[in-house]
Design a protein around this motif. Structure first.
Motif, PDB file in Angstrom:
ATOM      1  N   GLY A  80      29.828  44.121  44.697  1.00 36.52           N
ATOM      2  CA  GLY A  80      30.997  43.730  43.925  1.00 36.52           C
ATOM      3  C   GLY A  80      30.731  43.788  42.435  1.00 36.52           C
ATOM      4  O   GLY A  80      29.584  43.776  41.987  1.00 36.52           O
ATOM      5  N   TYR A  81      31.807  43.822  41.663  1.00 32.56           N
ATOM      6  CA  TYR A  81      31.660  43.882  40.204  1.00 32.56           C
ATOM      7  C   TYR A  81      32.766  43.102  39.502  1.00 32.56           C
ATOM      8  O   TYR A  81      33.073  43.355  38.337  1.00 32.56           O
ATOM      9  CB  TYR A  81      31.638  45.337  39.721  1.00 32.56           C
ATOM     10  N   ASP A  82      33.351  42.122  40.187  1.00 33.93           N
ATOM     11  CA  ASP A  82      34.476  41.386  39.607  1.00 33.93           C
ATOM     12  C   ASP A  82      34.072  40.443  38.481  1.00 33.93           C
ATOM     13  O   ASP A  82      34.923  39.966  37.737  1.00 33.93           O
ATOM     14  CB  ASP A  82      35.221  40.607  40.710  1.00 33.93           C
ATOM     15  N   ARG A  83      32.785  40.157  38.310  1.00 34.06           N
ATOM     16  CA  ARG A  83      32.345  39.278  37.224  1.00 34.06           C
ATOM     17  C   ARG A  83      32.042  40.049  35.933  1.00 34.06           C
ATOM     18  O   ARG A  83      31.712  39.447  34.918  1.00 34.06           O
ATOM     19  CB  ARG A  83      31.095  38.497  37.654  1.00 34.06           C
ATOM     20  N   VAL A  84      32.118  41.370  35.983  1.00 29.53           N
ATOM     21  CA  VAL A  84      31.837  42.200  34.808  1.00 29.53           C
ATOM     22  C   VAL A  84      33.140  42.780  34.268  1.00 29.53           C
ATOM     23  O   VAL A  84      33.944  43.317  35.031  1.00 29.53           O
ATOM     24  CB  VAL A  84      30.858  43.349  35.159  1.00 29.53           C
TER      25      VAL A  84
END
Length: 322
Positions: A80-84
């Motif tokens: 996942g990459y939702d925090r970037v």
């Protein structure tokens, strides 16, 4: 070449795999480490990092990214990459990579294990085996066999498909909901596509395996819980915020649904006093469904390998596309 490589993580005990890969390619590289409270380090040295390796739960906001002077890549330890803030990174010319597919087997095993755990009431029998009742007298409730149960998979990507294969192998009826999946994929896996309401209303087990984005935020809330059977269980090994946590706790307490197994929750890492930890029939594991010797090794090798490729001006298939 003497790049500064910044690892932001406070979960793992060592970085032997990463350091070996990075130093083999860049013998003179400098590797520095920070925890999730990295603000001071950002000002002291992080702003001059050539590459960042960060844990999947680390917030890399636009404010942080705008301070990076030399960074060419933010490599995420995870799928996942939702925090970037990928848009902000793109504006700065910084590549963002993730590691999709590295833990497909592990998470699908977790979901199937959760189904068996719930179906056989293992939590209840383990806690009550020494209280005087035995055999049928010890039973709290009897459910139907797994092979006569229905599994509803929300999100039919790599992990959803692996879950379907394993569920079909134990003769479960499998339904899926994924507006973006192609008909040929459904045929390949011999599963039935249904709308969200139909799946929720007919399922004995619901597995959440969708990505987290604006479209899936609080996808399962009070309205959806009311559609579910009061004997149904929900299993979430994707992202906590796909489910409205308060509504789920209320649904379990009111016996609108039977319970849940969660490997992810809304706020991670948690404080420890969240209501989700104190609700009977909700079982929380500490975001470990992805873990195995093989998955951890692949995750570390691919994430650090992405750093090497980008710093060397090469391509990688793990680039996040926006």
């Amino acid at each position: 070449m003497k790049p500064l490589i910044w690892i932001i993580d406070e979960e793992w005990s060592d970085y032997v795999i990463e350091e070996e890969i990075l130093k083999n390619s860049f013998p003179n590289c400098i590797i520095k480490h920070s925890g999730d409270d990295y603000e001071k380090d950002l000002e002291d040295f992080g702003k001059d990092a050539d590459a960042i390796l960060c844990q999947v739960y680390i917030d890399m906001s636009k404010k942080t990214i705008e301070k990076l002077n030399k960074c060419k890549i933010i490599a995420i330890y995870g799928g996942g990459y939702d925090r970037v803030d990928v848009e902000a990174a793109k504006e700065k010319g910084i590549k963002v990579t993730s590691v999709p597919g590295y833990c497909v087997e592990d998470i699908s095993d977790y979901v199937i294990a959760a189904i068996f755990f719930l179906n056989k009431n293992l939590y209840f029998y383990i806690e009550n085996s020494n209280k005087g009742l035995w055999g049928y007298q010890a039973s709290k409730k009897i459910g139907k066999r797994i092979n006569s149960s229905t599994l509803f998979i929300i999100g039919f990507g790599r992990i959803g498909r692996s879950i379907a294969e394993k569920a079909k192998a134990i003769k479960m009826n499998v339904m899926v909901y994924d507006p973006y999946v192609k008909e040929e994929v459904l045929k390949e896996y011999d599963v039935k596509q249904v709308d969200l309401e139909t799946g929720l209303g007919n399922a004995d087990y619901i597995s959440i395996n969708t990505i987290y984005c604006d479209e899936t935020k609080a996808l399962i809330s009070k309205k959806e819980f009311k559609i579910m059977k009061n004997t149904a269980y929900i299993i979430n090994a994707s992202r906590g915020k796909v489910i409205n946590e308060r509504d789920m706790v209320e649904a379990v307490k009111n016996r609108t649904i039977a319970g849940a197994v969660l490997d992810v929750i809304e706020n991670e890492p948690p404080c420890g006093n969240e209501e989700i930890f104190n609700c009977e029939n909700i079982f929380v594991t500490p975001h470990v469904s992805y873990l195995s010797i093989e998955s951890l090794e692949e995750l570390k090798k691919r994430a650090s390998g992405n750093v090497v490729k980008i710093l060397n001006g090469e391509e990688t298939s793990d680039i996040v596309q926006i």
